[in-house]
Design a protein around this motif. Structure first.
Motif, short mmCIF file in Angstrom:
data_model
loop_
_atom_site.label_atom_id
_atom_site.label_comp_id
_atom_site.label_asym_id
_atom_site.label_seq_id
_atom_site.Cartn_x
_atom_site.Cartn_y
_atom_site.Cartn_z
N THR A 104 -2.03 -7.81 -2.39
CA THR A 104 -0.77 -8.22 -1.78
C THR A 104 -0.30 -7.20 -0.75
O THR A 104 0.14 -7.56 0.35
CB THR A 104 0.31 -8.42 -2.86
OG1 THR A 104 -0.15 -9.42 -3.77
CG2 THR A 104 1.63 -8.85 -2.25
N ASN A 105 -0.40 -5.93 -1.08
CA ASN A 105 0.01 -4.89 -0.14
C ASN A 105 -0.91 -4.82 1.07
O ASN A 105 -0.44 -4.55 2.18
CB ASN A 105 0.10 -3.54 -0.85
CG ASN A 105 1.34 -3.44 -1.70
OD1 ASN A 105 2.42 -3.75 -1.24
ND2 ASN A 105 1.16 -3.05 -2.94
N LEU A 106 -2.17 -5.06 0.88
CA LEU A 106 -3.09 -5.09 2.03
C LEU A 106 -2.77 -6.26 2.95
O LEU A 106 -2.76 -6.12 4.17
CB LEU A 106 -4.54 -5.20 1.56
CG LEU A 106 -5.19 -3.92 1.05
CD1 LEU A 106 -6.60 -4.23 0.55
CD2 LEU A 106 -5.25 -2.88 2.14
N GLN A 107 -2.54 -7.43 2.37
CA GLN A 107 -2.26 -8.62 3.18
C GLN A 107 -0.94 -8.51 3.92
O GLN A 107 -0.81 -8.97 5.04
CB GLN A 107 -2.25 -9.86 2.30
CG GLN A 107 -3.61 -10.26 1.82
CD GLN A 107 -3.56 -11.44 0.85
OE1 GLN A 107 -2.53 -11.73 0.26
NE2 GLN A 107 -4.69 -12.12 0.69
N ALA A 108 0.04 -7.90 3.28
CA ALA A 108 1.36 -7.79 3.89
C ALA A 108 1.45 -6.64 4.87
O ALA A 108 2.39 -6.57 5.66
CB ALA A 108 2.42 -7.63 2.80
N GLY A 109 0.48 -5.71 4.82
CA GLY A 109 0.56 -4.53 5.66
C GLY A 109 1.83 -3.77 5.37
O GLY A 109 2.48 -3.23 6.24
N ARG A 110 2.19 -3.77 4.11
CA ARG A 110 3.48 -3.24 3.66
C ARG A 110 3.54 -1.73 3.81
O ARG A 110 2.62 -1.01 3.44
CB ARG A 110 3.69 -3.62 2.21
CG ARG A 110 4.97 -3.15 1.64
CD ARG A 110 5.15 -3.70 0.28
NE ARG A 110 6.24 -2.97 -0.37
CZ ARG A 110 6.58 -3.17 -1.60
NH1 ARG A 110 5.93 -4.03 -2.32
NH2 ARG A 110 7.56 -2.49 -2.13
N MET B 267 -5.23 -5.30 -9.23
CA MET B 267 -5.96 -5.89 -8.11
C MET B 267 -5.03 -6.78 -7.27
O MET B 267 -5.10 -6.80 -6.04
CB MET B 267 -7.13 -6.72 -8.66
CG MET B 267 -8.19 -7.02 -7.65
SD MET B 267 -9.63 -7.88 -8.30
CE MET B 267 -9.49 -7.85 -10.04
N ASP B 268 -4.15 -7.50 -7.93
CA ASP B 268 -3.21 -8.37 -7.24
C ASP B 268 -2.22 -7.56 -6.42
O ASP B 268 -1.89 -7.92 -5.28
CB ASP B 268 -2.48 -9.25 -8.25
CG ASP B 268 -1.65 -10.33 -7.59
OD1 ASP B 268 -2.12 -10.93 -6.60
OD2 ASP B 268 -0.53 -10.56 -8.07
N VAL B 269 -1.73 -6.44 -6.97
CA VAL B 269 -0.80 -5.58 -6.23
C VAL B 269 -1.49 -5.01 -4.99
O VAL B 269 -0.93 -5.02 -3.89
CB VAL B 269 -0.27 -4.44 -7.12
CG1 VAL B 269 0.46 -3.38 -6.31
CG2 VAL B 269 0.64 -5.00 -8.20
N TYR B 270 -2.70 -4.52 -5.15
CA TYR B 270 -3.44 -3.95 -4.03
C TYR B 270 -3.69 -5.00 -2.95
O TYR B 270 -3.45 -4.76 -1.77
CB TYR B 270 -4.76 -3.35 -4.52
CG TYR B 270 -5.48 -2.56 -3.45
CD1 TYR B 270 -5.04 -1.30 -3.08
CD2 TYR B 270 -6.58 -3.10 -2.80
CE1 TYR B 270 -5.69 -0.58 -2.09
CE2 TYR B 270 -7.23 -2.39 -1.81
CZ TYR B 270 -6.78 -1.13 -1.46
OH TYR B 270 -7.41 -0.44 -0.47
#
Length: 120
Positions: free
Chosen positions: A49-55, A44-47
């Motif tokens: 973080t990637n959503l917030q960063a727009g990575r 959940m943390d990885v998902y």
């Protein structure tokens, strides 16, 4: 009927060996609890973080399709590929959690037992 509460106190004459064994037991229990919590929330943390960063994961891999993490998760990909995305980097996070939790819980327990022995 009175209710009796039992409070288990450490021995007054705690030896150095007993203090170290107690600290090791506390550190092991702390590591186990930290690992369970980390493993439960890591995907959940990885998902998040990637959503917030727009990575864009593929910028670093030089792939040609340029699809981002969220697009990969929304497309029809296999379960194995999806889990690989969510658990990428788990071994680094596990090593960090074990080292930091063991150090914290061991030192806390050891210092606390030393403080209690000096306070007597």
């Amino acid at each position: 009927v009175p209710i009796t509460l039992f409070v288990f106190k450490k021995e007054r004459n705690m030896t150095k060996e007993h203090a170290t064994k107690s600290a090791l037991a506390d550190a092991t229990a702390g590591v186990a609890g930290s690992l369970v919590a980390m493993l439960a929330f890591y995907p959940m943390d990885v998902y998040k973080t990637n959503l917030q960063a727009g990575r864009d994961d593929n910028k670093h891999k030089n792939d040609s399709d340029g699809s981002s993490f969220t697009n990969k998760c929304n497309n029809n990909i296999s379960l194995i590929q999806y889990l690989n995305l969510l658990f990428r980097g788990l071994h680094y996070k596990t090593a960090h959690t074990v080292a930091s939790s063991f150090t914290y819980f061991f030192l806390y327990s050891w210092i606390k037992s030393k403080h209690e022995s000096f306070a007597r």
